[in-house]
Motif scaffolding. Structure first.
Motif, PDB file in Angstrom:
ATOM      1  N   VAL A  45       0.859  -1.176   0.000  1.00  0.00           N
ATOM      2  CA  VAL A  45       0.000   0.000   0.000  1.00  0.00           C
ATOM      3  C   VAL A  45       0.899   1.231   0.000  1.00  0.00           C
ATOM      4  CG1 VAL A  45      -1.857   1.247   1.154  1.00  0.00           C
ATOM      5  CG2 VAL A  45      -1.757  -1.247   1.317  1.00  0.00           C
ATOM      6  N   ALA A  66      -4.173  -0.803  -3.045  1.00  0.00           N
ATOM      7  CA  ALA A  66      -3.207  -1.838  -2.683  1.00  0.00           C
ATOM      8  C   ALA A  66      -2.734  -2.532  -3.953  1.00  0.00           C
ATOM      9  CB  ALA A  66      -3.856  -2.853  -1.738  1.00  0.00           C
ATOM     10  N   TYR A  89       6.031   2.611   0.418  1.00  0.00           N
ATOM     11  CA  TYR A  89       4.850   1.783   0.671  1.00  0.00           C
ATOM     12  C   TYR A  89       5.044   0.952   1.929  1.00  0.00           C
ATOM     13  CZ  TYR A  89       7.624  -1.967  -1.468  1.00  0.00           C
ATOM     14  OH  TYR A  89       8.600  -2.870  -1.765  1.00  0.00           O
ATOM     15  N   LEU A  97      -6.303  -4.663   6.259  1.00  0.00           N
ATOM     16  CA  LEU A  97      -6.880  -3.542   5.512  1.00  0.00           C
ATOM     17  C   LEU A  97      -8.395  -3.515   5.652  1.00  0.00           C
ATOM     18  CD1 LEU A  97      -4.843  -3.507   2.179  1.00  0.00           C
ATOM     19  CD2 LEU A  97      -4.763  -1.822   4.017  1.00  0.00           C
ATOM     20  N   VAL A 111     -11.268  -1.549  -0.566  1.00  0.00           N
ATOM     21  CA  VAL A 111      -9.901  -1.714  -1.056  1.00  0.00           C
ATOM     22  C   VAL A 111      -9.942  -1.972  -2.557  1.00  0.00           C
ATOM     23  CG1 VAL A 111      -7.798  -3.110  -0.922  1.00  0.00           C
ATOM     24  CG2 VAL A 111      -9.096  -2.623   1.158  1.00  0.00           C
TER      25      VAL A 111
END
Length: 142
Positions: A45, A66, A89, A97, A111
Protein backbone atom coordinates in the motif's frame (compact mmCIF):
# COMPACT_ATOMS: atom_id res chain seq x y z
CA UNK A 1 -47.50 -40.33 -26.08
CA UNK A 2 -45.00 -37.45 -26.41
CA UNK A 3 -45.38 -35.19 -29.39
CA UNK A 4 -42.27 -34.02 -31.21
CA UNK A 5 -41.41 -30.35 -31.08
CA UNK A 6 -39.98 -27.77 -28.71
CA UNK A 7 -40.66 -28.05 -24.99
CA UNK A 8 -43.35 -25.81 -23.54
CA UNK A 9 -42.30 -22.20 -22.90
CA UNK A 10 -42.79 -22.61 -19.16
CA UNK A 11 -40.12 -25.31 -19.01
CA UNK A 12 -37.70 -23.13 -20.99
CA UNK A 13 -38.20 -20.19 -18.63
CA UNK A 14 -37.59 -22.35 -15.57
CA UNK A 15 -34.43 -23.76 -17.13
CA UNK A 16 -33.15 -20.26 -17.93
CA UNK A 17 -33.78 -19.11 -14.35
CA UNK A 18 -32.05 -22.22 -13.01
CA UNK A 19 -29.02 -21.55 -15.21
CA UNK A 20 -28.84 -17.92 -14.10
CA UNK A 21 -29.12 -18.92 -10.44
CA UNK A 22 -26.35 -21.49 -10.82
CA UNK A 23 -24.13 -18.93 -12.57
CA UNK A 24 -24.74 -16.50 -9.70
CA UNK A 25 -23.90 -19.18 -7.11
CA UNK A 26 -20.71 -20.04 -9.01
CA UNK A 27 -19.69 -16.36 -9.20
CA UNK A 28 -20.28 -15.96 -5.46
CA UNK A 29 -18.16 -19.04 -4.71
CA UNK A 30 -15.38 -17.74 -6.96
CA UNK A 31 -15.47 -14.32 -5.26
CA UNK A 32 -15.40 -15.96 -1.81
CA UNK A 33 -12.24 -17.82 -2.81
CA UNK A 34 -10.64 -14.60 -4.09
CA UNK A 35 -11.66 -12.73 -0.94
CA UNK A 36 -10.18 -15.45 1.29
CA UNK A 37 -6.98 -15.38 -0.71
CA UNK A 38 -6.77 -11.59 -0.45
CA UNK A 39 -7.38 -11.67 3.31
CA UNK A 40 -4.41 -14.06 3.77
CA UNK A 41 -2.05 -12.16 1.46
CA UNK A 42 0.34 -9.33 2.26
CA UNK A 43 -0.10 -6.50 -0.25
CA UNK A 44 1.75 -3.25 -0.89
CA UNK A 45 0.00 0.00 0.00
CA UNK A 46 1.67 3.23 -1.14
CA UNK A 47 2.01 6.05 1.38
CA UNK A 48 0.87 9.60 0.71
CA UNK A 49 2.87 12.72 1.53
CA UNK A 50 1.73 12.60 5.16
CA UNK A 51 2.80 8.96 5.54
CA UNK A 52 -0.79 7.67 5.55
CA UNK A 53 -2.06 4.82 3.39
CA UNK A 54 -2.71 6.19 -0.07
CA UNK A 55 -6.37 6.22 -1.04
CA UNK A 56 -8.66 7.74 -3.63
CA UNK A 57 -12.23 8.97 -3.42
CA UNK A 58 -14.68 7.88 -6.11
CA UNK A 59 -18.40 8.64 -5.88
CA UNK A 60 -18.36 8.95 -2.11
CA UNK A 61 -16.37 5.77 -1.48
CA UNK A 62 -12.79 6.02 -0.18
CA UNK A 63 -10.68 3.26 -1.78
CA UNK A 64 -7.42 2.21 -0.15
CA UNK A 65 -5.16 1.39 -3.10
CA UNK A 66 -3.21 -1.84 -2.68
CA UNK A 67 -0.95 -3.72 -5.05
CA UNK A 68 -0.10 -7.39 -5.30
CA UNK A 69 3.61 -6.74 -5.93
CA UNK A 70 6.17 -4.07 -6.84
CA UNK A 71 5.63 -4.65 -10.56
CA UNK A 72 1.91 -3.88 -10.24
CA UNK A 73 2.71 -0.72 -8.28
CA UNK A 74 5.30 0.29 -10.91
CA UNK A 75 2.75 -0.18 -13.73
CA UNK A 76 0.28 1.99 -11.81
CA UNK A 77 2.91 4.71 -11.28
CA UNK A 78 3.79 4.60 -14.98
CA UNK A 79 0.13 4.88 -16.00
CA UNK A 80 -0.19 7.94 -13.74
CA UNK A 81 2.92 9.49 -15.30
CA UNK A 82 4.66 9.34 -11.92
CA UNK A 83 7.20 6.62 -12.49
CA UNK A 84 10.10 9.03 -11.92
CA UNK A 85 9.39 9.55 -8.25
CA UNK A 86 10.00 7.16 -5.37
CA UNK A 87 6.86 5.41 -4.10
CA UNK A 88 7.18 4.58 -0.41
CA UNK A 89 4.85 1.78 0.67
CA UNK A 90 3.93 -0.49 3.55
CA UNK A 91 3.25 -4.20 3.39
CA UNK A 92 -0.12 -4.93 4.98
CA UNK A 93 -2.14 -8.11 5.29
CA UNK A 94 -5.38 -7.91 3.28
CA UNK A 95 -7.45 -8.87 6.33
CA UNK A 96 -5.94 -5.97 8.29
CA UNK A 97 -6.88 -3.54 5.51
CA UNK A 98 -10.48 -4.73 5.46
CA UNK A 99 -11.02 -5.30 9.18
CA UNK A 100 -8.95 -2.51 10.75
CA UNK A 101 -8.04 0.18 8.24
CA UNK A 102 -11.34 0.50 6.32
CA UNK A 103 -13.32 1.16 9.54
CA UNK A 104 -10.88 3.99 10.34
CA UNK A 105 -11.72 5.86 7.13
CA UNK A 106 -13.90 8.98 7.50
CA UNK A 107 -16.41 7.78 4.89
CA UNK A 108 -17.52 4.45 3.41
CA UNK A 109 -14.45 2.66 2.15
CA UNK A 110 -13.07 -0.43 0.55
CA UNK A 111 -9.90 -1.71 -1.06
CA UNK A 112 -8.91 -1.46 -4.71
CA UNK A 113 -6.34 -4.14 -5.53
CA UNK A 114 -4.07 -3.49 -8.53
CA UNK A 115 -6.03 -0.42 -9.61
CA UNK A 116 -5.91 0.29 -13.30
CA UNK A 117 -4.92 -3.20 -14.34
CA UNK A 118 -6.92 -5.88 -16.13
CA UNK A 119 -6.50 -8.09 -13.08
CA UNK A 120 -7.69 -5.41 -10.65
CA UNK A 121 -10.32 -6.22 -8.08
CA UNK A 122 -12.54 -4.17 -5.80
CA UNK A 123 -13.47 -5.15 -2.27
CA UNK A 124 -16.39 -2.78 -1.61
CA UNK A 125 -17.83 -1.67 1.73
CA UNK A 126 -20.52 -4.36 1.97
CA UNK A 127 -21.38 -7.11 4.43
CA UNK A 128 -19.15 -10.13 4.23
CA UNK A 129 -16.19 -8.05 3.05
CA UNK A 130 -15.82 -5.29 5.64
CA UNK A 131 -17.07 -5.30 9.26
CA UNK A 132 -20.86 -5.05 9.52
CA UNK A 133 -20.60 -1.72 11.40
CA UNK A 134 -19.23 -0.02 8.25
CA UNK A 135 -21.03 -2.07 5.59
CA UNK A 136 -23.18 0.32 3.57
CA UNK A 137 -25.73 -2.37 2.69
CA UNK A 138 -26.40 -2.86 6.42
CA UNK A 139 -26.70 0.87 7.09
CA UNK A 140 -23.16 1.09 8.49
CA UNK A 141 -22.25 4.46 9.91
CA UNK A 142 -19.05 6.32 10.60
Amino acid sequence: MDLPGPPPQRALAATSVDIQQEQLRAARREFAVLLGEFRRTAVLVPLDGAGDLWSADLNGVRWICAFSDEEALARFALARGESGREWAYRTVLGARLLDVMVPMLPSPGGVALDAGSRDGMLFPPVAGIVPDAVAVDLGGTR
